[in-house]
Design a protein around this motif. Structure first.
Motif, short mmCIF file in Angstrom:
data_model
loop_
_atom_site.label_atom_id
_atom_site.label_comp_id
_atom_site.label_asym_id
_atom_site.label_seq_id
_atom_site.Cartn_x
_atom_site.Cartn_y
_atom_site.Cartn_z
N UNK A 1 0.84 -1.40 0.02
CA UNK A 1 -0.12 -0.03 0.12
C UNK A 1 0.63 1.10 -0.05
N UNK A 2 2.21 1.22 0.41
CA UNK A 2 2.84 2.49 0.42
C UNK A 2 3.35 2.74 -0.81
N UNK A 3 3.08 2.02 -2.01
CA UNK A 3 3.51 2.12 -3.44
C UNK A 3 2.22 2.54 -3.89
N UNK A 4 1.04 2.48 -3.51
CA UNK A 4 -0.32 2.63 -4.09
C UNK A 4 -1.00 1.36 -4.56
N UNK A 5 -0.40 0.12 -4.05
CA UNK A 5 -1.02 -1.01 -4.61
C UNK A 5 -2.52 -1.36 -3.74
N UNK A 6 -3.25 -1.57 -4.67
CA UNK A 6 -4.77 -1.82 -4.18
C UNK A 6 -5.08 -3.33 -3.76
N UNK A 7 -4.34 -4.08 -4.73
CA UNK A 7 -4.67 -5.54 -4.35
C UNK A 7 -3.49 -6.45 -5.06
N UNK A 8 -2.94 -7.20 -4.28
CA UNK A 8 -1.91 -8.19 -5.00
C UNK A 8 -2.07 -9.66 -4.27
N UNK A 9 -0.98 -10.37 -5.05
CA UNK A 9 -0.95 -11.85 -4.34
C UNK A 9 0.53 -11.97 -3.84
N UNK A 10 0.82 -11.66 -2.71
CA UNK A 10 2.19 -11.90 -2.39
C UNK A 10 2.87 -13.25 -2.50
N UNK A 11 3.92 -13.49 -2.74
CA UNK A 11 4.68 -14.90 -2.92
C UNK A 11 5.26 -15.16 -1.49
N UNK A 12 5.31 -16.43 -1.15
CA UNK A 12 5.69 -16.83 -0.02
C UNK A 12 7.22 -16.95 0.25
N UNK A 13 7.78 -16.36 1.29
CA UNK A 13 9.10 -16.46 1.58
C UNK A 13 9.46 -17.98 2.39
N UNK A 14 9.99 -18.84 1.37
CA UNK A 14 10.35 -20.10 1.92
C UNK A 14 11.22 -20.19 2.94
N UNK A 15 11.31 -21.02 4.08
CA UNK A 15 10.13 -22.23 4.20
C UNK A 15 8.89 -21.79 5.02
N UNK A 16 8.82 -20.48 4.96
CA UNK A 16 7.55 -20.37 5.60
C UNK A 16 6.24 -20.56 5.01
N UNK A 17 5.09 -20.51 5.49
CA UNK A 17 3.74 -21.24 4.76
C UNK A 17 2.98 -20.34 4.67
N UNK A 18 3.19 -18.71 4.97
CA UNK A 18 2.04 -17.93 4.90
C UNK A 18 2.96 -16.61 4.72
N UNK A 19 2.27 -15.76 4.24
CA UNK A 19 2.46 -14.45 4.25
C UNK A 19 1.26 -13.27 3.74
N UNK A 20 1.16 -12.26 4.67
CA UNK A 20 0.13 -11.32 4.56
C UNK A 20 0.69 -10.15 3.91
N UNK A 21 -0.25 -9.94 2.97
CA UNK A 21 -0.30 -8.76 2.11
C UNK A 21 -1.26 -7.50 2.55
N UNK A 22 -0.80 -6.36 2.92
CA UNK A 22 -1.41 -4.99 3.46
C UNK A 22 -1.53 -4.29 2.16
N UNK A 23 -2.46 -3.46 1.94
CA UNK A 23 -2.65 -2.65 0.65
C UNK A 23 -2.98 -1.20 0.87
N UNK A 24 -3.39 -0.44 -0.10
CA UNK A 24 -3.72 0.97 0.03
C UNK A 24 -5.06 1.01 0.94
N UNK A 25 -5.13 2.16 1.72
CA UNK A 25 -6.32 2.37 2.14
C UNK A 25 -7.08 3.19 1.29
N UNK A 26 -8.32 3.03 1.15
CA UNK A 26 -9.25 3.57 -0.03
C UNK A 26 -10.52 3.90 0.51
N UNK A 27 -10.99 5.21 0.50
CA UNK A 27 -12.48 5.36 1.01
C UNK A 27 -13.36 4.71 0.05
#
Length: 434
Positions: free
Chosen positions: A356-382
């Motif tokens: 979101x700090x770059x203006x992304x509204x939606x994305x599908x982040x890629x895992x950082x192996x060997x972790x099994x999950x990653x959380x993606x935050x995005x732009x705050x929009x009214x």
């Protein structure tokens, strides 16, 4: 007597590196502690320093070469770095004397012999003796004659910048084409066709070496895609409560703690609460065993000029909001200044990335192996939202959870995101979860 410059220990599990750039050139005077060369690894960059005062006598490994721990990459000798200048002055003096004297016929053979000896000792007419191996290699790749280059370095030495400047002036993009091969079976071998960009477009292209870190990032992203059964699920969160709380408390928070109150600490705390409720999300798959981790080392993605790095906030569950914010800020500064250490980048159990700090509204982040999950935050929009039967404008953020479906089922992934949503929309509950 010259001392060898060796590749130092690069850290646990790091066996080799790439020579990024030489910060000193052959013949340069150096002081103890001066950085000589920058080595790139897949995680961080190292600077090899001079162990004593002296002169950089030789460079054995050119920029872009791969080197291993303990390998010799150059030599450092005694002296004050004045040798190249003295040589240049002696050559100039010799030229002045020669201008006023005509050689005797019988001395011509002796002069030819002397010229050959000078070439052997590095005083070459083609300019090669005035350039380091890395500079000569660059000149060869682009077909640049060193004799045509005016050296701007100490004692007239040719630097990398001198060669690159001539390359730009000539519009060169590669070494000269090789001549056609001799005829075979009565047919002449034609040279391979050149890329279309060389037909009048060479001056519009720029070739930039891909850094070791960027290559490794690319490799690991591909490995992640090929290894994990990756899937992404989405939700959205109303940021009204967090934004209101932050607006009320950010000034007093900064005055009291010295840290800026951002959104990352809220999401870090919410992620920890959700990880406790869904422990498989904080796990690692090792063969046929699932390692559940009951500690919370959160990776926080940071963008730098050389690519994305993910430094780790250790034991985030034991840290306050101020400690989390301060830790993230310190790691971000170290990342952008190239001062991260290996221990800053290893051992994360779960990662948060904020596009979101770059203006992304939606994305599908890629895992950082060997972790099994990653959380993606995005732009705050009214956006208009229905609240209690009424349409209201609310600041909304899309959340994305990419996860390894081999470990985490869809129901768990959805439940994890819903729990984060509940905690963010009721930030007071984060104190209880913490």
């Amino acid at each position: 007597m010259a001392d060898e410059i060796h590749v130092p220990e690069l850290g646990e599990s790091v066996a080799d590196a790439t020579v990024g750039r030489w910060l000193k050139q052959e013949g340069d005077a150096v002081s103890a502690g001066d950085a000589l060369v920058e080595l790139e690894t897949d995680k961080i960059n190292f600077e090899v320093e001079a162990e004593h005062d002296g002169v950089l006598e030789s460079i054995a490994k050119a920029e872009g070469d791969t080197v291993t721990v303990g390998e010799v990459i150059g030599t450092l000798g005694e002296g004050n770095g004045s040798a190249p200048q003295q040589e240049a002055e002696e050559e100039a003096s010799g030229e002045e004397e020669a201008a006023g004297e005509q050689p005797e016929p019988e001395a011509e053979a002796e002069q030819e012999s002397q010229s050959a000896a000078e070439e052997t000792n590095g005083h070459r007419e083609d300019g090669g003796g005035r350039a380091s191996p890395s500079v000569r290699k660059l000149a060869e790749e682009y077909g640049v004659q060193l004799a045509e280059v005016s050296g701007s370095g100490s004692g007239g030495r040719i630097t990398r910048e001198d060669v690159e400047r001539l390359i730009r002036q000539q519009g060169a993009t590669s070494a000269p084409e090789k001549p056609a091969e001799p005829e075979q079976d009565g047919k002449a071998q034609q040279p391979a066709p050149q890329p279309a960009a060389q037909n009048g477009r060479a001056d519009l292209e720029e070739r930039v070496r891909v850094s070791r870190r960027r290559q490794t990032i690319a490799q690991r992203l591909v490995e992640s895609q090929q290894t994990a059964a990756m899937l992404t699920t989405f939700n959205e969160v109303d940021m009204s409560a967090v934004m209101a709380l932050r607006k009320r408390r950010k000034e007093s928070f900064q005055e009291r703690t010295g840290a800026r109150l951002g959104f990352m600490s809220f999401f870090a705390k919410a992620a920890i609460g959700a990880l406790k409720a869904y422990p498989k999300v904080n796990a690692e798959l090792q063969g046929n065993e699932l390692v559940l981790k009951h500690y919370y080392d959160l990776g926080v993605a940071v963008s730098t000029d050389e690519g994305l790095v993910v430094p780790v906030v250790r034991d985030a569950d034991r840290k306050s909001f101020a400690e989390i914010e301060g830790g993230i800020a310190d790691l971000a500064v170290k990342a952008r200044e190239g001062k991260l250490k290996l221990e800053d980048l290893t051992g994360g159990t779960f990662t948060i990335t904020n596009g979101g700090i770059f203006g992304s509204l939606l994305s599908t982040p890629i895992l950082t192996m060997p972790q099994v999950a990653i959380l993606g935050m995005h732009k705050i929009q009214e956006r208009p939202m229905v609240v209690d039967g009424e349409v209201q404008v609310r600041p909304m953020m899309y959340l994305a959870l990419s996860y390894d479906h081999r470990v985490i089922d869809g129901a768990e992934a959805v439940g994890f995101l819903v729990r984060i949503k509940e905690l963010i929309e009721d930030p007071e509950s984060l104190l209880l979860e913490g």
